[in-house]
Design a protein around this motif. Structure first.
Motif, PDB file in Angstrom:
ATOM      1  N   GLU A 125      -7.475 -22.755 172.455  1.00  0.00           N
ATOM      2  CA  GLU A 125      -7.144 -23.270 171.118  1.00  0.00           C
ATOM      3  C   GLU A 125      -6.311 -24.542 171.250  1.00  0.00           C
ATOM      4  OE1 GLU A 125      -5.474 -20.026 168.779  1.00  0.00           O
ATOM      5  OE2 GLU A 125      -7.269 -18.801 169.070  1.00  0.00           O
TER       6      GLU A 125
ATOM      7  N   SER B  97       4.256 -14.937 162.660  1.00  0.00           N
ATOM      8  CA  SER B  97       3.015 -14.861 163.441  1.00  0.00           C
ATOM      9  C   SER B  97       1.887 -14.180 162.702  1.00  0.00           C
ATOM     10  CB  SER B  97       3.257 -14.159 164.768  1.00  0.00           C
ATOM     11  OG  SER B  97       3.310 -12.764 164.588  1.00  0.00           O
TER      12      SER B  97
ATOM     13  N   MET C 276      20.491  -9.958 170.187  1.00  0.00           N
ATOM     14  CA  MET C 276      20.921  -8.697 170.781  1.00  0.00           C
ATOM     15  C   MET C 276      20.935  -8.851 172.293  1.00  0.00           C
ATOM     16  SD  MET C 276      20.026  -5.556 172.212  1.00  0.00           S
ATOM     17  CE  MET C 276      18.253  -5.400 172.092  1.00  0.00           C
TER      18      MET C 276
ATOM     19  N   GLY D 229       8.527  -6.113 163.922  1.00  0.00           N
ATOM     20  CA  GLY D 229       9.849  -5.795 163.381  1.00  0.00           C
ATOM     21  C   GLY D 229       9.887  -5.835 161.865  1.00  0.00           C
TER      22      GLY D 229
ATOM     23  N   ALA E  54      -1.263  -7.659 173.941  1.00  0.00           N
ATOM     24  CA  ALA E  54      -0.341  -8.334 173.033  1.00  0.00           C
ATOM     25  C   ALA E  54      -1.124  -9.047 171.942  1.00  0.00           C
ATOM     26  CB  ALA E  54       0.508  -9.336 173.819  1.00  0.00           C
TER      27      ALA E  54
ATOM     28  N   LEU F 292      15.990  -5.953 178.409  1.00  0.00           N
ATOM     29  CA  LEU F 292      17.138  -5.241 177.836  1.00  0.00           C
ATOM     30  C   LEU F 292      16.842  -3.746 177.718  1.00  0.00           C
ATOM     31  CD1 LEU F 292      18.239  -7.792 175.085  1.00  0.00           C
ATOM     32  CD2 LEU F 292      19.250  -7.423 177.341  1.00  0.00           C
TER      33      LEU F 292
ATOM     34  N   ASN G 278       8.574  -8.411 176.608  1.00  0.00           N
ATOM     35  CA  ASN G 278       9.977  -8.822 176.684  1.00  0.00           C
ATOM     36  C   ASN G 278      10.841  -7.554 176.664  1.00  0.00           C
ATOM     37  OD1 ASN G 278      12.423 -10.126 176.436  1.00  0.00           O
ATOM     38  ND2 ASN G 278      12.113 -10.690 174.286  1.00  0.00           N
TER      39      ASN G 278
ATOM     40  N   VAL H  53      15.448  -4.961 166.213  1.00  0.00           N
ATOM     41  CA  VAL H  53      15.665  -6.155 167.034  1.00  0.00           C
ATOM     42  C   VAL H  53      14.348  -6.905 167.147  1.00  0.00           C
ATOM     43  CG1 VAL H  53      16.519  -7.077 169.209  1.00  0.00           C
ATOM     44  CG2 VAL H  53      17.415  -4.909 168.335  1.00  0.00           C
TER      45      VAL H  53
ATOM     46  N   GLY I  69      -1.310  -9.709 167.443  1.00  0.00           N
ATOM     47  CA  GLY I  69      -0.687  -9.562 166.140  1.00  0.00           C
ATOM     48  C   GLY I  69      -1.263  -8.410 165.344  1.00  0.00           C
TER      49      GLY I  69
HETATM   50  C1  LIG Z   1      -0.480 -19.512 169.803  1.00  0.00           C
HETATM   51  C2  LIG Z   1      -0.690 -18.049 169.509  1.00  0.00           C
HETATM   52  C3  LIG Z   1      -1.772 -17.663 168.745  1.00  0.00           C
HETATM   53  C4  LIG Z   1      -1.984 -16.313 168.457  1.00  0.00           C
HETATM   54  N1  LIG Z   1      -3.088 -15.961 167.713  1.00  0.00           N
HETATM   55  C5  LIG Z   1      -3.296 -14.651 167.441  1.00  0.00           C
HETATM   56  C6  LIG Z   1      -4.425 -14.263 166.669  1.00  0.00           C
HETATM   57  O1  LIG Z   1      -5.214 -15.115 166.211  1.00  0.00           O
HETATM   58  N2  LIG Z   1      -4.626 -12.929 166.450  1.00  0.00           N
HETATM   59  C7  LIG Z   1      -3.770 -11.980 166.917  1.00  0.00           C
HETATM   60  O2  LIG Z   1      -3.991 -10.789 166.670  1.00  0.00           O
HETATM   61  N3  LIG Z   1      -2.676 -12.325 167.638  1.00  0.00           N
HETATM   62  C8  LIG Z   1      -2.433 -13.632 167.909  1.00  0.00           C
HETATM   63  N4  LIG Z   1      -1.334 -13.986 168.644  1.00  0.00           N
HETATM   64  C9  LIG Z   1      -0.440 -12.925 169.128  1.00  0.00           C
HETATM   65  C10 LIG Z   1       0.589 -12.562 168.079  1.00  0.00           C
HETATM   66  O3  LIG Z   1       1.273 -13.722 167.660  1.00  0.00           O
HETATM   67  C11 LIG Z   1       1.573 -11.555 168.668  1.00  0.00           C
HETATM   68  O4  LIG Z   1       0.869 -10.447 169.148  1.00  0.00           O
HETATM   69  C12 LIG Z   1       2.566 -11.089 167.637  1.00  0.00           C
HETATM   70  O5  LIG Z   1       3.370 -12.158 167.225  1.00  0.00           O
HETATM   71  C13 LIG Z   1       3.443  -9.972 168.190  1.00  0.00           C
HETATM   72  O6  LIG Z   1       4.406  -9.628 167.238  1.00  0.00           O
HETATM   73  P1  LIG Z   1       5.757  -8.949 167.660  1.00  0.00           P
HETATM   74  O7  LIG Z   1       6.535  -8.803 166.396  1.00  0.00           O
HETATM   75  O8  LIG Z   1       5.498  -7.752 168.486  1.00  0.00           O
HETATM   76  O9  LIG Z   1       6.460  -9.973 168.657  1.00  0.00           O
HETATM   77  P2  LIG Z   1       6.872 -11.520 168.493  1.00  0.00           P
HETATM   78  O10 LIG Z   1       6.024 -12.211 167.522  1.00  0.00           O
HETATM   79  O11 LIG Z   1       6.971 -12.054 169.882  1.00  0.00           O
HETATM   80  O12 LIG Z   1       8.334 -11.417 167.879  1.00  0.00           O
HETATM   81  C14 LIG Z   1       9.424 -10.946 168.604  1.00  0.00           C
HETATM   82  C15 LIG Z   1      10.665 -11.541 167.988  1.00  0.00           C
HETATM   83  O13 LIG Z   1      11.782 -10.942 168.570  1.00  0.00           O
HETATM   84  C16 LIG Z   1      12.782 -11.908 168.774  1.00  0.00           C
HETATM   85  N5  LIG Z   1      13.622 -11.413 169.863  1.00  0.00           N
HETATM   86  C17 LIG Z   1      13.231 -11.123 171.120  1.00  0.00           C
HETATM   87  N6  LIG Z   1      14.261 -10.653 171.831  1.00  0.00           N
HETATM   88  C18 LIG Z   1      15.342 -10.646 171.003  1.00  0.00           C
HETATM   89  C19 LIG Z   1      16.691 -10.282 171.173  1.00  0.00           C
HETATM   90  N7  LIG Z   1      17.162  -9.812 172.326  1.00  0.00           N
HETATM   91  N8  LIG Z   1      17.523 -10.394 170.105  1.00  0.00           N
HETATM   92  C20 LIG Z   1      17.053 -10.880 168.914  1.00  0.00           C
HETATM   93  N9  LIG Z   1      15.773 -11.245 168.707  1.00  0.00           N
HETATM   94  C21 LIG Z   1      14.933 -11.127 169.744  1.00  0.00           C
HETATM   95  C22 LIG Z   1      12.014 -13.169 169.112  1.00  0.00           C
HETATM   96  O14 LIG Z   1      12.768 -14.310 168.809  1.00  0.00           O
HETATM   97  C23 LIG Z   1      10.777 -13.036 168.225  1.00  0.00           C
HETATM   98  O15 LIG Z   1      10.909 -13.683 166.981  1.00  0.00           O
HETATM   99  C24 LIG Z   1      -1.086 -15.328 168.934  1.00  0.00           C
HETATM  100  C25 LIG Z   1       0.009 -15.723 169.704  1.00  0.00           C
HETATM  101  C26 LIG Z   1       0.211 -17.058 169.991  1.00  0.00           C
HETATM  102  C27 LIG Z   1       1.403 -17.440 170.810  1.00  0.00           C
END
Ligand SMILES: Cc1cc2nc3c(=O)[nH]c(=O)nc-3n(C[C@H](O)[C@H](O)[C@H](O)COP(=O)(O)OP(=O)(O)OC[C@H]3O[C@@H](n4cnc5c(N)ncnc54)[C@H](O)[C@@H]3O)c2cc1C
Ligand SMILES: Cc1cc2nc3c(=O)[nH]c(=O)nc-3n(C[C@H](O)[C@H](O)[C@H](O)COP(=O)(O)OP(=O)(O)OC[C@H]3O[C@@H](n4cnc5c(N)ncnc54)[C@H](O)[C@@H]3O)c2cc1C
Lengths: 369, 44
Positions: free
Chosen positions: A85, B43, A1, B15, A220, A172, A169, B9, A222
């Protein structure tokens, strides 16, 4: 998007397989675009051996570089849970690992006295720490990384992993005029609606609310992304749910050491002008006479006068981290440390001493408020 | 009456949790998720 056109209820999307662009119309739009790693704007930062790890894909790519090139010297920049980690993972691959962090101790989501225990655990595991040092650049030779430069030294490096934190992020969303809040995360109400009709947001791109400070907050994780996503989905599906906020609970594990935190820490309390008392206790994860009874250190913070629980932190061996959930639940309930003393938590020798370490810490804090 | 259309998105934790909930509650809702990466729900 690529673009949100809210007046006309449509988004512009590009099919990355054939590069075709189409406008897709919506009745309701949910933004769940997550967060992106903070990248330093420093010369050399685009070398392939400098990696952030934020998606499954970036993890796969990092793994491929490690497998293909068998680097010897790894540098991790950033002392948060992702940096730690990753440092552990590199040591387990037999690499020489150094970690550079601007703060006086790693894990700055803990108070320094508790963070110190984690720094020590990392050193014991073989990670060389360069604390209170700032990354100022990279050394490269014909496009390949050879070193990392801090304000105090330069360190040889075959691979660099950046764990400098993330930012929402939301470019947009901002371009579409959707109001942003804390750290430029998307402002939402309890239903997960943004302040533009028909547009919702959840997860790492969205703001949340801190139930202890009673202020907007950005975190931020999960855990929160799943809960906010569920609430948004229930409402979008015609049901009704609300997301009240968070108390800031997080757990991680570095080598054998488990780390947990919840609520407000000293730096936040100072900023909020809240007076607090804190107690730090050392106990065991099981009855002391049992084999495998590990060390556990618990810190509890409570408000002076009222005795209201404000937060807590735990560092210890197996069985330590998830004890934070008792403190997190007590924060949700608004308990005082006095009220925590008689919490009916379980005991049998394989699980804890007869007084749970978290309750022992609350007892000590109750004497000080 | 045309069916209501929800666009999501980002196809990870937030999502996909929302998309699944919304569709389960209201099977008549058209739910479309756009994800720019190769993976979904990776994730959490
Ligand atoms: C190495 C690591 C370890 C972690 N360990 C933990 C843990 O142990 N416990 C915990 O609670 N949290 C943990 N987290 C944090 C957790 O992964 C995030 O908080 C979680 O993934 C957030 O989910 P989300 O769906 O909001 O965003 P995201 O997981 O960032 O997903 C967003 C998605 O949107 C897509 N996207 C973005 N912009 C666009 C666009 N314009 N068009 C189309 N697609 C788009 C991206 O490609 C992505 O797939 C960890 C994170 C990392 C990096
Ligand atoms: C096999 C077993 C396993 C258990 N496991 C668990 C567990 O995993 N978790 C848990 O929460 N609880 C457990 N319990 C229960 C726990 O041990 C008791 O609840 C606890 O010991 C009660 O402590 P108390 O001081 O009230 O009584 P007690 O430990 O019974 O102590 C009473 C003491 O008073 C002495 N006494 C009695 N009368 C007199 C007198 N007239 N003059 C002088 N001395 C006297 C007795 O000799 C005794 O030493 C277990 C109990 C048993 C028997």
């Amino acid at each position: 998007m690529e673009e949100i056109d809210s007046p006309r209820g449509r988004v512009r999307v590009r099919d990355l397989q054939n590069n075709r662009v189409v406008w897709e119309s919506y009745d309701q739009l949910l933004l769940a675009t997550g967060a992106v790693p903070v990248c330093p704007d420093l010369p050399g930062a685009d070398a392939v051996e400098i990696c952030g790890v934020n998606t499954l894909q970036s993890g796969i790519e990092l793994r491929r570089i490690l497998d293909d090139r068998n680097p010897k010297n790894g540098i991790v920049v950033g002392g948060g849970y992702i940096g730690l980690e990753m440092a552990e993972a590199l040591v387990r691959r037999g690499m020489a690992v150094s970690l550079v962090s601007r703060s006086p101790e790693v894990m700055k989501t803990l108070d320094p006295d508790m963070g110190h225990l984690v720094s020590q655990a990392l050193r014991d595991f073989g990670v060389t720490l360069y604390l209170e040092e700032t990354l100022i650049g990279f050394e490269t030779k014909s496009g390949k990384i050879t070193g990392v430069v801090t304000d105090r030294r330069s360190l040889p490096a075959d691979i660099v992993i950046l764990g400098l934190g993330v930012r929402p992020n939301t470019e947009l969303a901002a371009a579409a005029g959707i109001p942003l809040g804390e750290r430029r995360s998307i402002r939402v109400n309890e239903l997960m609606q943004t302040f533009v009709a028909g547009i919702w947001a959840a997860g790492d791109c969205a703001e949340t609310f801190h139930l202890v400070s009673r202020k907007p907050y950005y975190l931020a994780l999960g855990t929160i992304a799943n809960r906010q996503g569920r609430v948004a989905g229930v409402n979008l599906g015609g049901g009704s749910a609300t997301f009240p906020g968070v108390v800031g609970t997080a757990v991680t594990k570095i080598c054998e050491v488990e780390v947990a935190r919840t609520g407000l820490q000293e730096s936040e309390l100072r900023e909020l002008g809240i007076e607090w008392a804190s107690a730090v206790i050392r106990s065991r994860t099981k009855a002391g006479y049992l084999p495998g009874a590990g060390k556990i250190t618990v810190k509890v913070l409570a408000e002076k006068g009222s005795g209201r629980l404000l937060g807590g932190q735990i560092v210890g061996m197996e069985g330590s981290a998830k004890r934070i959930d008792t403190l997190a639940t007590a924060l949700h309930a608004g308990f005082t440390v006095e009220e925590m003393i008689n919490l009916d938590v379980g005991y049998a020798p394989p699980f804890s001493p007869v007084w749970d370490p978290v309750v022992i810490a609350a007892r000590e804090a109750a004497k000080l408020v | 009456m045309s069916t209501e259309r929800l666009i999501v998105v980002g196809g990870d934790a937030a999502g996909m949790s929302a998309a699944a909930q919304a569709k389960r509650r209201n099977p008549g809702l058209e739910v479309v998720v756009f994800e720019r990466g190769p993976h979904t729900s990776y994730s959490a």
